[in-house]
Design a protein around this motif. Structure first.
Motif, short mmCIF file in Angstrom:
data_model
loop_
_atom_site.label_atom_id
_atom_site.label_comp_id
_atom_site.label_asym_id
_atom_site.label_seq_id
_atom_site.Cartn_x
_atom_site.Cartn_y
_atom_site.Cartn_z
N GLN A 66 -33.46 -31.46 -70.21
CA GLN A 66 -33.92 -31.06 -68.81
C GLN A 66 -32.91 -32.04 -68.08
O GLN A 66 -32.44 -33.11 -68.76
CB GLN A 66 -35.63 -31.36 -68.59
CG GLN A 66 -36.75 -30.69 -69.56
CD GLN A 66 -36.85 -29.46 -69.30
OE1 GLN A 66 -36.18 -28.85 -67.22
NE2 GLN A 66 -36.95 -28.65 -69.56
N PRO A 67 -33.06 -32.06 -67.05
CA PRO A 67 -32.20 -32.68 -65.98
C PRO A 67 -32.37 -33.96 -66.06
O PRO A 67 -33.71 -34.39 -65.81
CB PRO A 67 -32.11 -32.05 -64.49
CG PRO A 67 -32.79 -30.39 -64.41
CD PRO A 67 -33.58 -30.56 -65.92
N ALA A 68 -31.69 -34.63 -66.17
CA ALA A 68 -31.87 -36.55 -66.86
C ALA A 68 -32.08 -37.20 -65.31
O ALA A 68 -31.55 -36.44 -64.00
CB ALA A 68 -31.09 -37.77 -67.12
N VAL A 69 -33.31 -37.77 -65.17
CA VAL A 69 -33.70 -38.49 -64.29
C VAL A 69 -33.69 -40.27 -63.94
O VAL A 69 -33.49 -40.81 -64.81
CB VAL A 69 -35.27 -37.73 -62.95
CG1 VAL A 69 -35.43 -38.95 -62.39
CG2 VAL A 69 -35.60 -36.54 -63.23
N SER A 70 -32.27 -40.30 -63.05
CA SER A 70 -32.19 -41.15 -62.51
C SER A 70 -33.04 -42.42 -61.96
O SER A 70 -33.20 -42.84 -60.53
CB SER A 70 -31.04 -42.14 -62.19
OG SER A 70 -30.80 -43.10 -62.37
N ARG A 71 -33.48 -43.49 -62.26
CA ARG A 71 -34.56 -44.43 -61.46
C ARG A 71 -34.11 -46.20 -61.30
O ARG A 71 -33.57 -45.89 -61.87
CB ARG A 71 -36.17 -44.75 -61.91
CG ARG A 71 -36.82 -43.26 -61.84
CD ARG A 71 -38.17 -42.86 -62.49
NE ARG A 71 -39.25 -41.74 -62.46
CZ ARG A 71 -39.17 -40.75 -62.62
NH1 ARG A 71 -37.80 -41.02 -63.97
NH2 ARG A 71 -39.41 -39.89 -62.71
N LEU A 72 -34.43 -46.03 -60.00
CA LEU A 72 -33.97 -48.09 -59.56
C LEU A 72 -35.15 -48.30 -60.83
O LEU A 72 -35.97 -48.82 -60.77
CB LEU A 72 -33.91 -48.12 -58.19
CG LEU A 72 -34.65 -50.02 -57.53
CD1 LEU A 72 -32.84 -50.42 -58.54
CD2 LEU A 72 -34.84 -50.73 -57.21
N GLU A 73 -34.45 -49.19 -61.57
CA GLU A 73 -35.04 -50.49 -62.27
C GLU A 73 -34.67 -51.64 -62.24
O GLU A 73 -33.39 -52.63 -63.03
CB GLU A 73 -34.69 -50.11 -64.02
CG GLU A 73 -34.46 -48.34 -64.70
CD GLU A 73 -36.06 -48.51 -64.88
OE1 GLU A 73 -36.47 -49.14 -65.11
OE2 GLU A 73 -36.47 -47.35 -64.96
N SER A 74 -35.68 -52.49 -61.32
CA SER A 74 -34.87 -53.39 -60.68
C SER A 74 -35.76 -54.89 -62.18
O SER A 74 -35.16 -55.95 -61.69
CB SER A 74 -35.92 -53.46 -59.28
OG SER A 74 -37.75 -53.81 -59.94
N ASN A 75 -36.49 -54.44 -63.19
CA ASN A 75 -36.82 -56.01 -63.46
C ASN A 75 -35.65 -56.26 -64.34
O ASN A 75 -35.56 -58.35 -63.98
CB ASN A 75 -37.57 -55.71 -65.21
CG ASN A 75 -39.09 -55.29 -64.30
OD1 ASN A 75 -39.18 -54.99 -62.87
ND2 ASN A 75 -39.82 -54.02 -65.36
N ASN A 76 -34.91 -55.68 -64.70
CA ASN A 76 -33.32 -56.77 -65.12
C ASN A 76 -32.79 -56.99 -64.22
O ASN A 76 -32.28 -58.83 -63.98
CB ASN A 76 -32.47 -56.18 -65.74
CG ASN A 76 -33.06 -55.39 -67.23
OD1 ASN A 76 -33.78 -56.35 -67.85
ND2 ASN A 76 -32.74 -54.75 -67.36
N LEU A 77 -32.27 -57.26 -63.15
CA LEU A 77 -31.31 -57.31 -61.76
C LEU A 77 -32.28 -58.10 -61.06
O LEU A 77 -31.39 -59.32 -60.40
CB LEU A 77 -31.18 -56.59 -60.60
CG LEU A 77 -30.86 -55.26 -60.96
CD1 LEU A 77 -30.17 -54.13 -59.84
CD2 LEU A 77 -29.30 -55.49 -61.24
N LYS A 78 -33.65 -58.73 -60.87
CA LYS A 78 -34.25 -59.90 -60.27
C LYS A 78 -34.21 -60.82 -61.20
O LYS A 78 -33.98 -61.79 -60.97
CB LYS A 78 -36.43 -59.53 -60.73
CG LYS A 78 -36.52 -58.13 -59.01
CD LYS A 78 -37.38 -57.92 -59.14
CE LYS A 78 -38.06 -56.47 -58.01
NZ LYS A 78 -39.53 -56.42 -58.09
N LEU A 79 -34.18 -61.25 -62.81
CA LEU A 79 -34.44 -61.79 -63.91
C LEU A 79 -33.40 -61.75 -63.15
O LEU A 79 -32.81 -63.17 -63.73
CB LEU A 79 -35.03 -61.01 -65.65
CG LEU A 79 -34.75 -61.84 -66.48
CD1 LEU A 79 -35.67 -63.06 -66.23
CD2 LEU A 79 -34.85 -60.70 -67.66
N ILE A 80 -31.83 -61.79 -63.71
CA ILE A 80 -30.52 -62.06 -63.45
C ILE A 80 -30.71 -63.00 -62.52
O ILE A 80 -30.45 -64.28 -62.73
CB ILE A 80 -29.28 -60.89 -63.64
CG1 ILE A 80 -29.42 -60.06 -65.09
CG2 ILE A 80 -28.16 -61.48 -63.34
CD1 ILE A 80 -28.85 -59.09 -65.04
N ALA A 81 -31.23 -62.46 -61.21
CA ALA A 81 -31.05 -63.09 -60.01
C ALA A 81 -32.17 -65.07 -60.25
O ALA A 81 -31.38 -65.79 -60.12
CB ALA A 81 -31.62 -62.56 -58.91
#
Length: 321
Positions: free
Chosen positions: A238-253
């Motif tokens: 099916q068409p791939a759906v991309s969603r914002l995954e903020s956990n890693n970005l928050k962890l890096i910050a």
């Protein structure tokens, strides 16, 4: 003598207005002089007194600066690497017109606010590349931002550790002694297929390099266009759906003592990101000596006020009764 506010038109306007009003005042005395005896030397003294403090007021208004002194002006700047995710998911349209196009627009405005800082561009997906080394040249930065597209890098997934490692290597090649002047702006939708960034964040933190992460997209996400069709998820067909995954970005910050921000049609935290970077202490990049002079308007104003008060409190008889 240097004038801080040499507005000749204003000075002439006030002088003409004062002259006109005082002409009316003198004409009144002329009419009185026809009927009464006026002490002309006392009248002359009042005229001289009033002209004196009026001229002093005009000088104070012009901001006279007397004397010069050399003053050292220090120029500060920061080193900022902007790491931009160019994986195919950045073509998703949950942010109009697309995630990448919106980022390009926002970054053009962002870099204008840091004209005194060195800015570099790192592009990444499964690998990272330096698109533009650290530079003060705003025109070069803008040119590279215009050319950003998802075909510039290999697209076999996204590895967030790659741009962090690249930024760390480039910073280590610099000779800047002030660790507080170095930071990374990590821009991504947060999808990380490697999940091995913890070693890089530890090294960045040890060297005082802060990462300000910017999550692009929405939790609802969208499909990813490719030409006239959509990218297909091989697992579901099916068409791939991309969603914002903020956990890693928050962890890096958080691991680098930075901050996390988001960008979408509903949440626009770019101004907060710029404010956070501006609060970073910069490195002294140079200094220059300038001639500085002190504005002495206060002394002229004080003397003028003193004469005006003398005129009011000690009236001089000009008419004999």
């Amino acid at each position: 003598m240097i004038w801080a506010y040499p507005d000749i038109s204003l000075i002439l306007t006030l002088a003409i207005l004062f002259g006109l009003l005082y002409f009316i005042y003198l004409f009144r005395f002329y009419l009185i002089n026809k009927k009464l005896e006026v002490k002309k030397h006392r009248l002359f003294f009042k005229i001289l007194l009033r002209f004196s403090y009026f001229i002093l007021f005009l000088i104070a208004l012009s901001g006279p600066s007397v004397g010069t002194a050399l003053k050292e002006i220090k120029e500060e700047g920061k080193d900022i690497f902007i790491a931009i995710d160019l994986s195919q998911s950045m073509n998703a349209t949950d942010i109009g017109p697309s995630r990448l196009q919106r980022i390009k627009f926002e970054l053009k405005n962002l870099v204008k606010n840091f004209a005194g800082d060195r800015i570099g561009l790192i592009i990444f997906s499964s690998e990272a590349f330096v698109q533009c080394p650290l530079t003060f040249d705003q025109n070069v930065i803008q040119l590279h931002l215009d050319g950003l597209n998802t075909n510039l890098v290999p697209n076999q997934g996204t590895d967030i550790s790659a741009p962090l490692n690249m930024a760390l290597e480039k910073f280590n090649l610099e000779n800047s002694p002030d660790i507080n002047s170095k930071s990374v702006i990590l821009i991504s939708d947060g999808e990380d297929f490697a999940d091995n960034f913890r070693d890089q964040t530890s090294r960045l933190s040890e060297q005082g390099i802060k990462v300000f992460s910017l999550g692009v997209g929405t939790s609802q996400g969208s499909t990813i266009p490719r030409g006239n069709s959509r990218i297909i998820d091989p697992n579901t067909n099916q068409p791939a759906v991309s969603r914002l995954e903020s956990n890693n970005l928050k962890l890096i910050a958080s691991q680098t003592d930075g901050q996390y921000f988001e960008l979408s049609d509903e949440v626009q935290e770019i101004p907060d990101l710029m404010a956070a970077i501006e609060r970073q202490e910069g490195t002294v990049t140079g200094s220059r000596m300038i001639e500085a002079s002190a504005n002495k308007y206060f002394y002229f104003l004080l003397i003028g006020l003193g004469l005006a008060l003398l005129d009011l409190m000690l009236p001089i008889k000009t008419i004999n009764l």
